[in-house]
Motif scaffolding. Structure first.
Motif, short mmCIF file in Angstrom:
data_model
loop_
_atom_site.label_atom_id
_atom_site.label_comp_id
_atom_site.label_asym_id
_atom_site.label_seq_id
_atom_site.Cartn_x
_atom_site.Cartn_y
_atom_site.Cartn_z
N GLY A 1 10.85 21.73 -7.68
CA GLY A 1 11.78 22.20 -6.62
C GLY A 1 11.15 21.57 -5.14
N ASP A 2 10.06 21.29 -5.02
CA ASP A 2 9.76 20.74 -3.86
C ASP A 2 10.02 19.08 -3.34
OD1 ASP A 2 6.46 22.41 -3.48
OD2 ASP A 2 8.50 23.02 -3.11
N SER A 3 9.68 18.83 -2.39
CA SER A 3 10.30 17.23 -2.14
C SER A 3 8.84 16.56 -1.48
CB SER A 3 11.23 17.43 -0.97
OG SER A 3 12.38 17.89 -1.24
N LEU A 4 9.03 15.26 -1.63
CA LEU A 4 7.91 14.26 -1.26
C LEU A 4 8.58 13.08 -0.91
CD1 LEU A 4 4.89 14.54 -3.73
CD2 LEU A 4 4.82 15.15 -1.56
N ARG A 5 7.99 12.50 0.24
CA ARG A 5 8.11 11.27 0.82
C ARG A 5 7.14 10.11 0.64
NH1 ARG A 5 10.65 8.49 6.24
NH2 ARG A 5 8.45 8.74 6.90
N LEU A 6 7.35 9.16 -0.35
CA LEU A 6 6.33 8.08 -0.56
C LEU A 6 6.74 7.04 0.40
CD1 LEU A 6 6.24 8.06 -4.33
CD2 LEU A 6 4.83 9.63 -2.96
N SER A 7 5.51 6.13 1.06
CA SER A 7 5.83 5.19 1.56
C SER A 7 5.10 3.92 1.16
CB SER A 7 5.17 5.38 2.86
OG SER A 7 5.81 6.52 3.88
N CYS A 8 5.71 2.71 1.35
CA CYS A 8 5.07 1.62 0.64
C CYS A 8 5.05 0.61 2.09
CB CYS A 8 5.96 0.94 -0.09
SG CYS A 8 5.51 -0.89 -0.60
N ALA A 9 3.96 0.30 2.47
CA ALA A 9 3.60 -0.57 3.78
C ALA A 9 3.31 -1.99 3.14
CB ALA A 9 2.50 -0.07 4.51
N ALA A 10 3.89 -2.90 3.53
CA ALA A 10 3.76 -4.43 3.12
C ALA A 10 3.10 -5.35 4.20
CB ALA A 10 4.97 -4.87 2.55
N LYS B 1 9.32 -2.15 10.45
CA LYS B 1 8.16 -1.82 10.06
C LYS B 1 7.43 -2.30 8.96
CE LYS B 1 8.91 2.82 12.55
NZ LYS B 1 8.92 4.28 12.42
N ASN B 2 8.13 -3.01 8.08
CA ASN B 2 7.67 -3.55 6.99
C ASN B 2 7.35 -2.41 5.90
OD1 ASN B 2 7.98 -6.23 7.93
ND2 ASN B 2 5.91 -7.02 7.64
N THR B 3 8.13 -1.52 6.07
CA THR B 3 7.83 -0.18 5.10
C THR B 3 9.04 -0.04 4.18
OG1 THR B 3 6.03 0.52 6.75
CG2 THR B 3 6.90 2.19 5.15
N ALA B 4 8.89 0.30 3.04
CA ALA B 4 9.91 1.08 2.09
C ALA B 4 9.36 2.43 2.01
CB ALA B 4 10.19 0.42 0.86
N TYR B 5 10.49 3.38 1.64
CA TYR B 5 10.54 4.78 1.54
C TYR B 5 10.95 5.13 0.06
CZ TYR B 5 9.31 4.25 6.39
OH TYR B 5 8.74 4.02 7.42
N LEU B 6 10.35 6.27 -0.53
CA LEU B 6 11.14 6.96 -1.71
C LEU B 6 11.19 8.26 -1.32
CD1 LEU B 6 12.54 6.45 -4.31
CD2 LEU B 6 10.33 7.24 -5.13
N GLN B 7 12.31 8.59 -0.89
CA GLN B 7 12.45 10.43 -0.60
C GLN B 7 12.47 10.97 -1.95
OE1 GLN B 7 11.94 12.33 2.14
NE2 GLN B 7 12.36 13.89 0.71
N MET B 8 11.88 11.91 -2.32
CA MET B 8 12.04 12.55 -3.65
C MET B 8 12.20 14.10 -3.35
SD MET B 8 8.88 10.78 -5.84
CE MET B 8 7.73 11.49 -5.02
N VAL C 1 0.63 -1.26 0.09
CA VAL C 1 -0.03 0.04 0.08
C VAL C 1 0.99 1.08 -0.14
CG1 VAL C 1 -1.62 1.36 1.31
CG2 VAL C 1 -1.76 -1.25 1.29
N GLU C 2 0.84 2.09 -1.19
CA GLU C 2 1.56 3.36 -1.28
C GLU C 2 0.88 4.39 -0.72
OE1 GLU C 2 2.12 1.00 -5.15
OE2 GLU C 2 0.77 1.53 -3.78
N SER C 3 1.47 5.42 -0.18
CA SER C 3 0.83 6.67 0.36
C SER C 3 1.84 7.69 0.03
CB SER C 3 0.39 6.54 1.83
OG SER C 3 1.73 6.28 2.72
N GLY C 4 1.52 9.06 0.24
CA GLY C 4 2.47 9.98 0.19
C GLY C 4 2.38 10.85 -1.01
N GLY C 5 1.83 10.52 -2.03
CA GLY C 5 1.59 11.24 -3.29
C GLY C 5 0.85 12.65 -3.03
N GLY C 6 1.05 13.30 -3.98
CA GLY C 6 0.15 14.52 -3.88
C GLY C 6 0.50 15.50 -5.14
N LEU C 7 0.15 16.98 -5.03
CA LEU C 7 0.33 18.05 -5.79
C LEU C 7 1.74 18.89 -5.16
CD1 LEU C 7 -0.15 19.74 -8.38
CD2 LEU C 7 -1.95 20.68 -6.97
N VAL C 8 2.65 19.12 -5.87
CA VAL C 8 3.69 19.83 -5.35
C VAL C 8 4.15 20.70 -6.57
CG1 VAL C 8 4.26 18.37 -3.36
CG2 VAL C 8 5.41 18.24 -5.95
#
Length: 122
Positions: free
Chosen positions: A15-24, A76-83, A5-12
């Motif tokens: 030059g901004d940053s976002l961090r996505l999470s993936c809970a398994a 935490k069974n979670t992966a992240y993507l710092q963008m 289950v991914e989360s953390g997306g949005g409208l930016v």
């Protein structure tokens, strides 16, 4: 039943940053490579990043190298993507995927999330 289950997306803005999470759940998380792919409208699915089971080895697509960082927390069974330094060209649906072995080809991944939308405005 395996779920990603991914989360953390949005409208930016650019030059901004976002961090996505993936809970398994439903799989032995620490035995799987975790990867992020993305697909923009009208384009092929693109490999973004992957991380091995221990987190020591990471891999990136050329278009995100130096701007994105993949990580994982096996407790935490979670992966992240710092963008960071996001660009309009990063606009896409971002998917988390899991597999026992590393690959840049999405066809080799066994499990997929439903995706999270990232929109970067100029």
């Amino acid at each position: 039943q395996v779920q990603l289950v991914e989360s953390g997306g949005g409208l930016v803005q650019a030059g901004d940053s976002l961090r996505l999470s993936c809970a398994a759940s439903g799989l032995t998380f620490s035995q799987n490579v975790l990867a992020w792919f993305r697909q923009a409208p009208g384009k092929e699915r693109e490999f973004v990043a992957a991380i091995n089971w221990s987190g020591i080895n990471t891999y990136y697509g050329d278009s995100v190298k130096g701007r994105f960082t993949i990580s994982r927390d096996n407790a935490k069974n979670t992966a992240y993507l710092q963008m960071d330094s996001l660009r309009p060209a990063d606009t896409a649906i971002y998917y988390c995927a899991a597999n026992r072995h590393y690959s840049t080809s999405g066809y080799t991944y066994d499990y997929w999330g439903q995706g999270t939308h990232v929109t970067v405005s100029s």
